[in-house]
Design a protein around this motif. Sequence first.
Motif, PDB file in Angstrom:
ATOM      1  N   GLN A 279       0.809  -1.219   0.000  1.00  0.00           N
ATOM      2  CA  GLN A 279       0.000   0.000   0.000  1.00  0.00           C
ATOM      3  C   GLN A 279       0.841   1.267   0.000  1.00  0.00           C
ATOM      4  O   GLN A 279       0.350   2.329  -0.368  1.00  0.00           O
ATOM      5  N   ILE A 280       2.087   1.189   0.435  1.00  0.00           N
ATOM      6  CA  ILE A 280       2.921   2.387   0.513  1.00  0.00           C
ATOM      7  C   ILE A 280       4.101   2.332  -0.449  1.00  0.00           C
ATOM      8  O   ILE A 280       4.598   3.370  -0.899  1.00  0.00           O
ATOM      9  N   ILE A 281       4.559   1.138  -0.805  1.00  0.00           N
ATOM     10  CA  ILE A 281       5.685   1.023  -1.741  1.00  0.00           C
ATOM     11  C   ILE A 281       5.129   1.048  -3.161  1.00  0.00           C
ATOM     12  O   ILE A 281       4.305   0.213  -3.523  1.00  0.00           O
ATOM     13  N   PRO A 282       5.547   2.015  -3.972  1.00  0.00           N
ATOM     14  CA  PRO A 282       4.997   2.104  -5.338  1.00  0.00           C
ATOM     15  C   PRO A 282       5.556   0.998  -6.219  1.00  0.00           C
ATOM     16  O   PRO A 282       6.641   0.470  -5.941  1.00  0.00           O
ATOM     17  N   PRO A 283       4.843   0.680  -7.318  1.00  0.00           N
ATOM     18  CA  PRO A 283       3.527   1.196  -7.687  1.00  0.00           C
ATOM     19  C   PRO A 283       2.432   0.444  -6.943  1.00  0.00           C
ATOM     20  O   PRO A 283       2.482  -0.770  -6.843  1.00  0.00           O
ATOM     21  N   SER A 284       1.464   1.171  -6.390  1.00  0.00           N
ATOM     22  CA  SER A 284       0.383   0.519  -5.657  1.00  0.00           C
ATOM     23  C   SER A 284      -0.949   1.130  -6.060  1.00  0.00           C
ATOM     24  O   SER A 284      -1.017   2.289  -6.477  1.00  0.00           O
ATOM     25  N   ILE A 285      -2.001   0.343  -5.932  1.00  0.00           N
ATOM     26  CA  ILE A 285      -3.341   0.811  -6.294  1.00  0.00           C
ATOM     27  C   ILE A 285      -3.773   1.946  -5.366  1.00  0.00           C
ATOM     28  O   ILE A 285      -4.436   2.891  -5.795  1.00  0.00           O
ATOM     29  N   VAL A 286      -3.382   1.856  -4.082  1.00  0.00           N
ATOM     30  CA  VAL A 286      -3.721   2.926  -3.137  1.00  0.00           C
ATOM     31  C   VAL A 286      -3.155   4.257  -3.623  1.00  0.00           C
ATOM     32  O   VAL A 286      -3.841   5.286  -3.604  1.00  0.00           O
ATOM     33  N   LEU A 287      -1.886   4.243  -4.048  1.00  0.00           N
ATOM     34  CA  LEU A 287      -1.248   5.488  -4.490  1.00  0.00           C
ATOM     35  C   LEU A 287      -1.874   6.009  -5.779  1.00  0.00           C
ATOM     36  O   LEU A 287      -1.972   7.224  -5.978  1.00  0.00           O
TER      37      LEU A 287
ATOM     38  N   LEU B  36       1.268  15.573   1.738  1.00  0.00           N
ATOM     39  CA  LEU B  36       0.004  15.218   2.379  1.00  0.00           C
ATOM     40  C   LEU B  36      -0.493  13.858   1.876  1.00  0.00           C
ATOM     41  O   LEU B  36      -1.004  13.048   2.654  1.00  0.00           O
ATOM     42  N   GLY B  37      -0.323  13.592   0.574  1.00  0.00           N
ATOM     43  CA  GLY B  37      -0.757  12.317   0.011  1.00  0.00           C
ATOM     44  C   GLY B  37      -0.012  11.137   0.606  1.00  0.00           C
ATOM     45  O   GLY B  37      -0.615  10.112   0.947  1.00  0.00           O
ATOM     46  N   VAL B  38       1.307  11.266   0.769  1.00  0.00           N
ATOM     47  CA  VAL B  38       2.101  10.176   1.350  1.00  0.00           C
ATOM     48  C   VAL B  38       1.748  10.001   2.829  1.00  0.00           C
ATOM     49  O   VAL B  38       1.673   8.875   3.328  1.00  0.00           O
ATOM     50  N   LEU B  39       1.534  11.110   3.521  1.00  0.00           N
ATOM     51  CA  LEU B  39       1.136  11.049   4.931  1.00  0.00           C
ATOM     52  C   LEU B  39      -0.174  10.274   5.067  1.00  0.00           C
ATOM     53  O   LEU B  39      -0.326   9.410   5.941  1.00  0.00           O
ATOM     54  N   MET B  40      -1.125  10.579   4.183  1.00  0.00           N
ATOM     55  CA  MET B  40      -2.411   9.870   4.215  1.00  0.00           C
ATOM     56  C   MET B  40      -2.251   8.406   3.820  1.00  0.00           C
ATOM     57  O   MET B  40      -2.910   7.523   4.386  1.00  0.00           O
ATOM     58  N   ALA B  41      -1.385   8.130   2.851  1.00  0.00           N
ATOM     59  CA  ALA B  41      -1.166   6.743   2.423  1.00  0.00           C
ATOM     60  C   ALA B  41      -0.597   5.904   3.561  1.00  0.00           C
ATOM     61  O   ALA B  41      -1.010   4.755   3.773  1.00  0.00           O
ATOM     62  N   MET B  42       0.351   6.470   4.312  1.00  0.00           N
ATOM     63  CA  MET B  42       0.925   5.752   5.450  1.00  0.00           C
ATOM     64  C   MET B  42      -0.136   5.519   6.522  1.00  0.00           C
ATOM     65  O   MET B  42      -0.178   4.460   7.155  1.00  0.00           O
ATOM     66  N   ASN B  43      -1.007   6.506   6.707  1.00  0.00           N
ATOM     67  CA  ASN B  43      -2.100   6.363   7.671  1.00  0.00           C
ATOM     68  C   ASN B  43      -3.085   5.287   7.217  1.00  0.00           C
ATOM     69  O   ASN B  43      -3.536   4.457   8.011  1.00  0.00           O
ATOM     70  N   LEU B  44      -3.408   5.299   5.923  1.00  0.00           N
ATOM     71  CA  LEU B  44      -4.346   4.311   5.384  1.00  0.00           C
ATOM     72  C   LEU B  44      -3.815   2.893   5.524  1.00  0.00           C
ATOM     73  O   LEU B  44      -4.590   1.940   5.654  1.00  0.00           O
ATOM     74  N   GLN B  45      -2.501   2.738   5.483  1.00  0.00           N
ATOM     75  CA  GLN B  45      -1.927   1.396   5.579  1.00  0.00           C
ATOM     76  C   GLN B  45      -2.269   0.744   6.913  1.00  0.00           C
ATOM     77  O   GLN B  45      -2.432  -0.474   6.990  1.00  0.00           O
ATOM     78  N   THR B  46      -2.398   1.566   7.967  1.00  0.00           N
ATOM     79  CA  THR B  46      -2.719   0.992   9.271  1.00  0.00           C
ATOM     80  C   THR B  46      -4.111   0.372   9.289  1.00  0.00           C
ATOM     81  O   THR B  46      -4.395  -0.493  10.114  1.00  0.00           O
ATOM     82  N   SER B  47      -4.995   0.796   8.364  1.00  0.00           N
ATOM     83  CA  SER B  47      -6.361   0.255   8.351  1.00  0.00           C
ATOM     84  C   SER B  47      -6.372  -1.235   8.041  1.00  0.00           C
ATOM     85  O   SER B  47      -7.345  -1.928   8.351  1.00  0.00           O
ATOM     86  N   PHE B  48      -5.292  -1.745   7.424  1.00  0.00           N
ATOM     87  CA  PHE B  48      -5.220  -3.178   7.132  1.00  0.00           C
ATOM     88  C   PHE B  48      -4.857  -3.999   8.369  1.00  0.00           C
ATOM     89  O   PHE B  48      -5.064  -5.209   8.388  1.00  0.00           O
ATOM     90  N   LEU B  49      -4.281  -3.338   9.381  1.00  0.00           N
ATOM     91  CA  LEU B  49      -3.772  -4.068  10.540  1.00  0.00           C
ATOM     92  C   LEU B  49      -4.562  -3.818  11.816  1.00  0.00           C
ATOM     93  O   LEU B  49      -4.364  -4.531  12.801  1.00  0.00           O
ATOM     94  N   THR B  50      -5.406  -2.791  11.830  1.00  0.00           N
ATOM     95  CA  THR B  50      -6.096  -2.444  13.076  1.00  0.00           C
ATOM     96  C   THR B  50      -7.369  -3.270  13.241  1.00  0.00           C
ATOM     97  O   THR B  50      -8.232  -3.262  12.367  1.00  0.00           O
ATOM     98  N   PRO B  51      -7.467  -4.008  14.353  1.00  0.00           N
ATOM     99  CA  PRO B  51      -8.697  -4.760  14.615  1.00  0.00           C
ATOM    100  C   PRO B  51      -9.834  -3.791  14.926  1.00  0.00           C
ATOM    101  O   PRO B  51      -9.580  -2.634  15.255  1.00  0.00           O
ATOM    102  N   PRO B  52     -11.099  -4.168  14.783  1.00  0.00           N
ATOM    103  CA  PRO B  52     -11.536  -5.549  14.499  1.00  0.00           C
ATOM    104  C   PRO B  52     -11.667  -5.883  13.019  1.00  0.00           C
ATOM    105  O   PRO B  52     -11.853  -7.033  12.668  1.00  0.00           O
TER     106      PRO B  52
END
Length: 526
Positions: A160-168, A456-472
Amino acid sequence: MDISLLLTISMFITLVAFLLSGFPVAFTLGGTGLLFGLIGLATGALDVSFLTLLPDRIYGNVIRNELLFAIPLFVAMGVMLEKSNVAEDLLENMGKLFGPLRGGLGISVSIVGALLAASTGIVGATVVTMGLLSLPTMLKRGYSPSLATGSIAAAGTLGQIIPPSIVLILLADVMSSAWQQAQLSQNIFSPTPMSAGELFAGALIPGLVLVGLYILYQILVAIIKPEASPAIPPEEGAQLDTGFYLSLLKALMPPLVLIIAVLGSILSGIATPTEAASVGAIGAMLLGAARQNAKSLQNVLITLGCLIILLMIATFADLRIDRENVPTTDVIAYYGAILLTVIFAIGLARALWLLKTKAILNEVMTSTVRISTMIYAILIGAALFSLVFRGIGGDEIIESMLTNLPGGYLTALILVMLLMFVLGFFLDFIEITFVVVPIVAPALLAMEGSLGPIWLGVLMAMNLQTSFLTPPFGFALFYLRGVVPESIPTTAIYKGVIPFVIIQILALVMIALFPEMVTWLPKQLF
């Protein structure tokens, strides 16, 4: 209460409620937009002319958006590499290389996760593949179940953070629109564009830093709690001889060449993300065919050889024959290029036919169509939602709220990052990208103190990556839960990912404090 403010708050609450209920994202976005569009028309808060703009927005922003053409191509590339067993070879060889070290298997999982991230970018496939291949070995060698599962889940989300990625790609599209809106609100009527290539370049160093932090954590655990990540006994390890290194090179070279061809062409400015994605898709198809048998490998090598010679001819010869005086060497080069193109096309057709007979191509195309259709449906729903949201004055309300916060830009940024982090517990990255980012990004970019859309885009991308790991509802946790043994409780998986979520938050803080991590490379390349 003002009717526009009431509709804005109600619209957002309704949307989140439907999303949390599990209703499909595309229908939730479109249905909420349509419902509040009708309410807005009935109450006079929405001008009917706004809804007449919808066909133009869908045609211009979705159908004719060349950047979005890269999505099905990157998906096809990732699914094909998944079917080609690239991950299996990488994990086996990296495990043999680092296994004799304490924490070595965890380090190898992080490295392979980074390589797969840059070549496939599909979180589900990466997590499941590494869970099936690495987890049994790590548990057999005495690894702590929480450390093993946490390492695999975290490494799988690097795509999600290492390009090329669909998120980016999706973020680049949203941030580009937000950047134009922000400039227009500042009376800049010739807005400076932001390209996906710039966002890719900005995300590269933070992505690699995150991989380094993962590896550093594995080393620290090996030092502090050696029993949690033991080494493979030397007598059971691989013989690090010439044969092993040749096997390692054979496993590493194909994905590395593909990564360099795709990412290198984007960052160097040779190709747009869409053009590079087409190169990646074709390269993945050829790689998939080459791994079937010796004859297909020979065919692929000839095909690639023709392509390389063709590129060299195009570089050193002028292939335009409509000139008045054409040198004989250029005429020869022209007809040679035609011949090489025909041979390349035949070789590619043979590779595709082989993949079809092996029933691989059908699976790849089915998965590509399914994932791409889902994303495009969400884009259409998001277009209706954002149009109605702007029509009832929601964007102006959000901008006013953020700009009037005490502390200015810093407070607004922290509030938005906290909101995205909390929503990541319940929503996935696509939902947050199309619901939250278009609402808050224009206001943040227009405020004094903004460091621009790339940061700002990279900051948001790094934040979005946590959504894959945060329960529940972390998707990586669900993918991994589906392949781990029943003897490992879900709580062990949750416990294992917590340190990696903290590492991601640390990386987020580093990007905020040292924006040069993001801005330096785009400035050098673009």
